[in-house]
Design an enzyme around this catalytic site. Structure first.
Site: not given
Length: 210
Positions: A122, A164-165, A168
């Site tokens: 990351c 993953h995004e 966030h």
């Protein structure tokens, strides 16, 4: 004292350093749920922000960047992956090129029960990687930068990127989902764990794969 409008904060950010600096772990913005985007930025300002995010993603370099990673608490992310990797990695990880795209207010649900575990890093946690088990296929829903509906299935590495995004935007870092025994520095990765799969690392470091 009244808070500064988000649009003013974005204007100030875009007037500063370029490429935009990436916020690192320890900053509260990475641990807060981002605001749903509902027009807080004028179209021209949103376009400038997206252009700056893309440039910062390329400069890092990375294959995705969420707005909180540049200090903007909005549910917006950009992804793009040229997938310039060896054939063995492409096949094993399902890593195929992804064109540049903008995800606004994205959410995902798994499609099927299959999971895959690979080392992941990351931009907000520099110098480290760890193995993360994620859904092999997901259905992503949301909008693009023009307000058009996005409803699409992703599989393999692209599915990992959108998970993953999107995480966030919920204040979740990949480390929260990782096998902590796999946590490795960049040097250790280069020396030991560059294989397409994480099987060797799992056996040597003592963690399980799905």
């Amino acid at each position: 004292m009244p808070s500064v409008p988000l649009s003013d904060r974005v204007e100030e950010l875009l007037a500063g350093e370029h490429p935009l600096p990436v916020v690192e772990a320890g900053d509260p913005v990475l641990r807060s749920r981002a605001q749903t985007y509902d027009g807080q930025l004028a179209p021209a300002l949103l376009e400038r922000l997206i252009t700056a995010m893309r440039a910062s993603m390329h400069a890092a370099p990375g294959v995705g960047l969420a707005a909180p990673q540049i200090g903007v608490p909005l549910r917006i992310a950009v992804i793009e992956d040229a997938a310039e990797v060896p054939e063995e990695v492409r096949v094993t990880r399902g890593r195929v090129p992804q064109p540049f795209r903008v995800l606004v207010n994205p959410s995902y649900v798994p499609v099927g029960a299959h999971r895959a575990a690979f080392f992941e890093g990351c931009l907000s946690v520099p110098g480290l990687q760890a193995v993360v088990s994620r859904h092999q296929r997901v259905r992503l829903r949301g909008l693009d930068e023009r307000g058009r509906t996005v409803d699409e299935e992703f599989t393999g590495w692209p599915a990992r990127i959108v998970q993953h995004e999107t995480d966030h935007l919920h204040g979740t870092l990949y480390l929260d989902r990782s096998e902590l025994r796999s946590l490795s520095t960049r040097n250790a990765m280069a020396e030991r764990w560059t294989q397409p799969t994480a099987e060797l690392a799992a056996g040597a470091l003592g963690f399980s794969l799905p």
